[in-house]
Enzyme design. Sequence first.
Site, PDB file in Angstrom:
ATOM      1  N   GLY A  48       0.831  -1.196   0.000  1.00 54.01           N
ATOM      2  CA  GLY A  48       0.000   0.000   0.000  1.00 54.01           C
ATOM      3  C   GLY A  48       0.864   1.245   0.000  1.00 54.01           C
ATOM      4  N   GLN A  53       3.103   9.975   1.172  1.00 52.68           N
ATOM      5  CA  GLN A  53       4.386   9.277   1.250  1.00 52.68           C
ATOM      6  C   GLN A  53       5.297   9.593   0.063  1.00 52.68           C
ATOM      7  OE1 GLN A  53       2.331   5.300   2.061  1.00 52.68           O
ATOM      8  NE2 GLN A  53       4.253   5.079   3.174  1.00 52.68           N
ATOM      9  N   CYS A  93       5.666  -0.162   7.535  1.00 50.55           N
ATOM     10  CA  CYS A  93       5.337   0.965   6.674  1.00 50.55           C
ATOM     11  C   CYS A  93       6.586   1.361   5.890  1.00 50.55           C
ATOM     12  CB  CYS A  93       4.862   2.137   7.524  1.00 50.55           C
ATOM     13  SG  CYS A  93       4.464   3.602   6.576  1.00 50.55           S
ATOM     14  N   LEU A  94       6.426   1.628   4.608  1.00 45.33           N
ATOM     15  CA  LEU A  94       7.571   2.033   3.782  1.00 45.33           C
ATOM     16  C   LEU A  94       8.191   3.333   4.291  1.00 45.33           C
ATOM     17  CD1 LEU A  94       6.060   1.201   0.270  1.00 45.33           C
ATOM     18  CD2 LEU A  94       7.799  -0.105   1.513  1.00 45.33           C
ATOM     19  N   HIS A 135      -4.663   1.622   7.460  1.00 44.53           N
ATOM     20  CA  HIS A 135      -3.290   2.140   7.560  1.00 44.53           C
ATOM     21  C   HIS A 135      -3.080   3.268   6.539  1.00 44.53           C
ATOM     22  CE1 HIS A 135       1.245   1.343   7.917  1.00 44.53           C
ATOM     23  NE2 HIS A 135       1.143   2.147   6.880  1.00 44.53           N
ATOM     24  N   GLU A 136      -3.530   3.043   5.295  1.00 41.96           N
ATOM     25  CA  GLU A 136      -3.308   4.048   4.246  1.00 41.96           C
ATOM     26  C   GLU A 136      -4.167   5.298   4.466  1.00 41.96           C
ATOM     27  OE1 GLU A 136      -0.737   3.604   2.567  1.00 41.96           O
ATOM     28  OE2 GLU A 136      -0.547   1.486   3.026  1.00 41.96           O
ATOM     29  N   HIS A 139      -2.535   7.680   6.719  1.00 41.48           N
ATOM     30  CA  HIS A 139      -1.518   8.519   6.060  1.00 41.48           C
ATOM     31  C   HIS A 139      -2.129   9.798   5.497  1.00 41.48           C
ATOM     32  CE1 HIS A 139       2.245   6.290   6.094  1.00 41.48           C
ATOM     33  NE2 HIS A 139       1.668   5.185   5.663  1.00 41.48           N
TER      34      HIS A 139
HETATM   35 NI    NI Z   1       2.447   3.258   5.668  1.00 40.48          NI
END
Ligand code: NI
Length: 166
Positions: A48, A53, A93-94, A135-136, A139
Amino acid sequence: MAKVNNNILVYPDPRLRKKAELVDEVNDDIRETLDQMLDIMYKAPGIGLAGPQVNVHKRVVVIDVSEEKDTPLYLINPQILSSSGSEVTEEGCLSVPGISEKVKRAAEVKVRTLNYYGKEIEFDADGLLAVCIQHELDHLDGHLFIDRLSSLKRGRAKKKLEKQTN
Ligand code: NI
């Protein structure tokens, strides 16, 4: 057009904390942004990626939780209409590299969103997809999964992150 940053922003970059704005028109520019985001997500690799991000402060998300990485899901202006149950899942998470922690979230969510073509759709999600959506969407409001940890675990995660970046 929103310029996609090819490098994923990493904690504690303050741009990750900006609240993303609604997309007012789903046009070719937005679709190009989504295509680029999907490429970046697959390369990372991740399941995701949300606009903030990659320094795109619009309410756009790409997700693919399939094994084969052939089922992309594009969310534009997504909303969670209702949620139920609860589940604890190990998340990463990236934008928060090297950290994974258990997070408690709703087990099922009902989502309303615009799709890749700007059509409003609604669907139900559970399992990994439900976790990923929550989660997304966090963000988009400038929240990271580490914000949801107990203060003890959050402190430990932040220390580890500081060590990595120094
Ligand atoms: Ni994330």
